[in-house]
Design a protein around this motif. Structure first.
Motif, PDB file in Angstrom:
ATOM      1  N   LEU A   1       0.999  -1.381  -0.423  1.00 25.72           N
ATOM      2  CA  LEU A   1       0.115   0.117  -0.252  1.00 25.72           C
ATOM      3  C   LEU A   1       0.429   1.218   0.062  1.00 25.72           C
ATOM      4  CD1 LEU A   1      -2.771  -1.067   2.690  1.00 25.72           C
ATOM      5  CD2 LEU A   1      -3.205  -0.712   0.001  1.00 25.72           C
TER       6      LEU A   1
ATOM      7  N   SER B   1      -3.936  -0.023  -7.756  1.00 29.15           N
ATOM      8  CA  SER B   1      -4.037   1.818  -7.507  1.00 29.15           C
ATOM      9  C   SER B   1      -5.940   1.846  -6.398  1.00 29.15           C
ATOM     10  CB  SER B   1      -4.069   2.790  -8.832  1.00 29.15           C
ATOM     11  OG  SER B   1      -3.254   2.418  -9.332  1.00 29.15           O
TER      12      SER B   1
ATOM     13  N   LYS C   1      -5.215   1.129  -3.274  1.00 28.37           N
ATOM     14  CA  LYS C   1      -4.853   2.503  -2.153  1.00 28.37           C
ATOM     15  C   LYS C   1      -5.553   3.299  -2.416  1.00 28.37           C
ATOM     16  CE  LYS C   1      -0.010   2.365  -3.550  1.00 28.37           C
ATOM     17  NZ  LYS C   1       0.141   0.850  -4.089  1.00 28.37           N
ATOM     18  N   VAL C   2      -6.776   3.141  -2.650  1.00 26.06           N
ATOM     19  CA  VAL C   2      -7.527   3.870  -3.071  1.00 26.06           C
ATOM     20  C   VAL C   2      -8.645   3.553  -1.933  1.00 26.06           C
ATOM     21  CG1 VAL C   2     -10.364   4.957  -3.760  1.00 26.06           C
ATOM     22  CG2 VAL C   2      -7.981   4.889  -5.536  1.00 26.06           C
TER      23      VAL C   2
ATOM     24  N   ASN D   1      -8.397   1.862   0.415  1.00 20.76           N
ATOM     25  CA  ASN D   1      -7.188   1.898   2.161  1.00 20.76           C
ATOM     26  C   ASN D   1      -7.324   3.317   1.877  1.00 20.76           C
ATOM     27  OD1 ASN D   1      -5.247   1.059   4.084  1.00 20.76           O
ATOM     28  ND2 ASN D   1      -4.450   2.169   3.254  1.00 20.76           N
ATOM     29  N   ASN D   2      -7.648   4.168   1.766  1.00 19.49           N
ATOM     30  CA  ASN D   2      -7.841   5.900   2.165  1.00 19.49           C
ATOM     31  C   ASN D   2      -9.309   5.758   2.530  1.00 19.49           C
ATOM     32  OD1 ASN D   2      -5.877   6.459   1.128  1.00 19.49           O
ATOM     33  ND2 ASN D   2      -6.084   7.354  -0.562  1.00 19.49           N
ATOM     34  N   VAL D   3     -10.646   5.161   1.640  1.00 18.77           N
ATOM     35  CA  VAL D   3     -11.865   4.975   2.151  1.00 18.77           C
ATOM     36  C   VAL D   3     -11.679   4.678   3.959  1.00 18.77           C
ATOM     37  CG1 VAL D   3     -14.111   4.389   1.895  1.00 18.77           C
ATOM     38  CG2 VAL D   3     -11.856   5.560  -0.540  1.00 18.77           C
TER      39      VAL D   3
ATOM     40  N   PRO E   1      -6.047   4.165   7.567  1.00 19.24           N
ATOM     41  CA  PRO E   1      -5.528   2.970   7.071  1.00 19.24           C
ATOM     42  C   PRO E   1      -5.026   2.419   7.281  1.00 19.24           C
ATOM     43  CG  PRO E   1      -4.475   5.195   7.804  1.00 19.24           C
ATOM     44  CD  PRO E   1      -5.875   6.082   7.928  1.00 19.24           C
ATOM     45  N   LYS E   2      -4.457   1.110   6.915  1.00 23.07           N
ATOM     46  CA  LYS E   2      -4.246  -0.104   7.685  1.00 23.07           C
ATOM     47  C   LYS E   2      -3.279   0.309   9.132  1.00 23.07           C
ATOM     48  CE  LYS E   2      -2.704  -5.041   6.698  1.00 23.07           C
ATOM     49  NZ  LYS E   2      -2.812  -5.464   5.993  1.00 23.07           N
TER      50      LYS E   2
ATOM     51  N   ALA F   1      -6.584   2.719  11.205  1.00 17.49           N
ATOM     52  CA  ALA F   1      -8.093   2.726  10.459  1.00 17.49           C
ATOM     53  C   ALA F   1      -9.111   3.277  11.015  1.00 17.49           C
ATOM     54  CB  ALA F   1      -8.737   1.046   9.539  1.00 17.49           C
ATOM     55  N   LYS F   2     -10.141   3.870  10.182  1.00 15.23           N
ATOM     56  CA  LYS F   2     -11.355   5.052  10.680  1.00 15.23           C
ATOM     57  C   LYS F   2     -12.849   3.556  10.826  1.00 15.23           C
ATOM     58  CE  LYS F   2     -10.401   7.511   7.261  1.00 15.23           C
ATOM     59  NZ  LYS F   2     -10.201   6.854   6.243  1.00 15.23           N
TER      60      LYS F   2
END
Length: 294
Positions: free
Chosen positions: A71, A82, A85-86, A88-90, A93-94, A97-98
């Protein structure tokens, strides 16, 4: 463990596994079906491009892209890398994480029925397995806890807690009502469990239950040139989670010979002859049967 405040239900990690995709679409239209009092729930369609092209993936398996190192590596930039990575942002992040809990929905061509794959053997996951089996006796629970969560590469490893709902048999790129129904029922039980866990209101659960722990993966027979020279034996085919004893036939070679299981333990095959694994010439996964104590 702290309460679960945010849950994500992910479908379409593989573009030709249709049950999760169609369920996520339904839940996006009717979010009250996956809404519970003690946490928020979001849905995510993971791999829309692969689904548009009616493929498992476009460039590489999306469900193998979520190691922390990958990542963070900008050189890994094909479509799925890719997309990871998107995501993971949503969801991530690992590592921080939210999202507290991820349910990743999958189909298999193997005769596995409704299967819950958990990545950790902590109290939360052990009790989840007990709850799901109590509500859904036909369910199978597999522990893939041999690898620390941070080292898993699955979508569901982005969050501190995550599971894989794996339902089959279903051919690629089709729908089966029984399989879709199983997936929806299991997902609802998982959401109910999280809600009850948060409230401290879990019902009395059995003191123990039968489950499986992954041990290894077997390849189809190959010659020195890497060419396939045999297939899964009919003795094993469609017999997911049935015991395999030493000396039982496991592969049939094209020349008529049989290869028998010579392992030192009673093995329980699953993901038997999974179509998606032929690109790596994989024949099946094996597990040991375990008794899980609460």
């Amino acid at each position: 463990m702290k309460s679960i405040n945010s849950v994500a239900v992910v479908g379409g990690t593989h573009g030709n596994e249709f049950s999760g995709i169609y369920l996520v679409r339904q839940w996006q239209q009717h979010p009250q079906r996956i809404t519970r009092d003690t946490f928020t729930t979001q849905t995510l369609f993971a791999n829309p491009k692969a689904h548009e092209e009616n493929k498992r993936y476009v460039d590489s398996d999306l469900n193998r892209q979520f190691s922390v190192e990958d990542l963070a590596n900008p050189a890994l930039a094909n479509y799925e890398q890719s997309r990871a990575k998107v995501m993971n942002n949503v969801l991530g992040p690992k590592g921080n994480a939210k999202t507290d809990f991820i349910i990743d929905l999958h189909n298999t061509t193997s005769n596995m029925g409704p299967t819950l794959i958990v990545l950790q053997s902590d109290d939360f996951n052990i009790r989840m397995g007990a709850y799901v089996k109590a509500k859904m006796p036909e369910a199978v629970v597999i522990f893939e806890d041999q690898t620390p969560l941070a080292e898993h590469k699955f979508v569901s490893s982005i969050a501190a807690q995550g599971v894989i709902v794996e339902i089959g048999p279903q051919p690629q790129s089709v729908l089966r009502q029984d399989v879709l129904d199983w997936m929806e029922i299991m997902t609802m039980h998982i959401l109910d469990y999280v809600d009850l866990y948060n409230q401290g209101s879990l019902p009395e659960l059995p003191a123990s239950y039968e489950a499986f722990r992954y041990t290894e993966t077997l390849k189809l027979p190959e010659n020195a040139q890497g060419e396939r020279i045999g297939m899964v034996h009919r003795f094993v085919q469609d017999n997911d989670f049935k015991p395999l004893h030493q000396g039982d036939p496991i592969f049939k070679l094209f020349n008529g010979e049989e290869i028998c299981w010579d392992g030192h333990y009673e093995a329980y095959p699953h993901f038997i002859n999974e179509a998606a694994y032929y690109d790596n010439n994989l024949a099946m996964s094996l597990a040991e049967k375990i008794t899980v104590q609460l």
